[in-house]
Design a protein around this motif. Structure first.
Motif: not given
Length: 418
Positions: A52-53, A2-3, A48-50, A183, A210
């Motif tokens: 970026y989502k 997602f980043k 973090d990835e979350r 994940s 996750n």
């Protein structure tokens, strides 16, 4: 992942000459603010990835808002124009990519009455409109849709690879969100032997990193032997992928650059959606009771229904789903399955059963007393028999003695003279 998507979408948005330059500046300031806010709110040194989502979603909604407001400078928007946008969203004049009304319009209202329109001095207008008319902008979907275990098995049988089948079994068994499952890594699984059944099982660790922010971090034990079998296959065959992929969000890359060696499922949401759709169509599966096409989310609700039917309590199912104890999301399923009414009937049955148990206990006590009486009578009879035998034996001895005495004593006969 997602980043990369967010960075590309953000760059495309802020460099698009077709978007009002003043609005682009506002968008840039808004996204910078949200990046910093999400990082600080979660106590992270980096986004973090979350997060970026979440930011990826913001970038898409910013372009939509600009389009709906006809690229007008947001600082010059009037109350009538803002109200018309809200009315169009509520009336369904603005439709999503599926041609339907936006089900969660509150996502746009939150941005407009929050930081985004605060930067242009218009947030109070949105807030006044939504508060005055009690506009929630969100449909609390209580639609019941699930599939039974037999249908789940048919779908999984139609999957192509052990990896795909493993993902489906883990999704149905644990009931977690598909993005969270994608994940998972090797260290998130621990194989053990159940002390009660003496059968193998896996403990699946769902860590905070996750999960969705609203979901509770937890560990769940697998329920199905098929889940264990396919996890054994996938976990024992983990290795770097040599495949190459590319799409509109990124240039050509090796899968090993995106997914590390210990990641169980080396593909993303779109691929997971495609493989499930193919299996569902091949199995001719549809949701109950409305006949909708089966999605990953339906496997989650199906697990909840299956456990409820098997006697799990509301709190136990909520905990397995990662919901808070106060969550009422599964109530619509409980009502549809008539579990509360079954519970009332079960209470009546349990009451009758308890009465039978009491009567049975009373009968057991009566039988026990009767048994004791018979036992006492038997003992008395045995004692009388024993005493009678002793009497007979002693009488025989006396009689024999008398007979001997008679035989030993001389008999005197007197003869009288005639």
């Amino acid at each position: 992942m997602f980043k990369d998507r967010y960075m590309k979408k953000k760059a495309d948005l802020l460099s698009d000459d077709k978007v009002n330059s003043n609005n682009r500046q506002v968008m840039d300031r808004f996204l910078q603010y949200e990046e910093y806010k999400l990082k600080r709110k979660e106590g992270l040194s980096e986004v973090d990835e979350r997060s970026y989502k979440t930011l990826y979603g913001y970038a898409g909604r910013l372009r939509k808002l600009n389009e709906w407001l006809k690229n007008k400078d947001w600082t010059e928007l009037t109350e009538e124009e803002i109200k018309k946008l809200i009315d169009d969203l509520e009336d369904g004049n603005l439709k999503n990519k599926y041609g339907r009304r936006y089900s969660d319009r509150s996502l746009y209202y939150q941005m407009m009455q929050g930081r985004l329109f605060a930067l242009v001095g218009k947030s109070h207008i949105v807030r006044n409109i939504t508060e005055e008319f009690s506009i929630r902008g969100r449909e609390f979907n209580k639609e019941v849709r699930f599939i039974d275990e037999e249908t789940v098995r048919k779908i999984i049988d139609c999957a192509i690879t052990p990896e795909h089948r493993c993902l489906m079994w883990v999704a149905y068994d644990t009931g977690e969100n598909i993005c969270s499952l994608l994940s998972l890594e090797k260290d998130d699984f621990k194989r053990q032997i159940n002390p009660d059944s003496n059968e193998p099982e896996y403990v699946v660790v769902f860590s905070k990193e996750n999960l969705k922010r609203s979901r509770t971090p937890r560990s769940e034990i697998t329920n199905y032997k098929e889940t264990v079998s396919y996890l054994d296959i996938v976990l024992n065959d983990l290795k770097p992928s040599t495949k190459k992929i590319s799409n509109k969000y990124m240039d050509t890359k090796n899968l090993s650059e995106i997914h590390n060696e210990n990641k169980l499922f080396k593909f993303g949401f779109k691929a997971a959606e495609t493989l499930l759709k193919r299996a569902v169509e091949k199995a001719h599966a549809r949701c109950l009771p409305g006949g909708q096409r089966v999605t990953w989310k339906d496997l989650r609700s199906s697990m909840a229904c299956d456990l409820l039917n098997k006697g799990w309590s509301r709190d136990e199912v909520n905990a397995r789903l990662g919901h808070r104890p106060s969550s009422r999301i599964i109530d619509s399923y409980i009502n549809y399955l008539a579990l509360d009414r079954k519970g009332s009937k079960k209470k009546l049955y349990d009451g009758n059963l308890r009465q039978l148990e009491v009567e049975l206990e009373q009968q057991k006590e009566a039988n026990k007393l009767q048994g004791l009486r018979f036992e006492n009578l038997r003992k008395e009879q045995e004692q009388m028999k024993e005493e009678f035998n002793k009497f007979i034996n002693s009488s025989k001895v006396e009689l024999i003695k008398m007979m001997k005495n008679l035989e030993e004593k001389p008999i005197i006969v007197s003869i009288e003279n005639s």
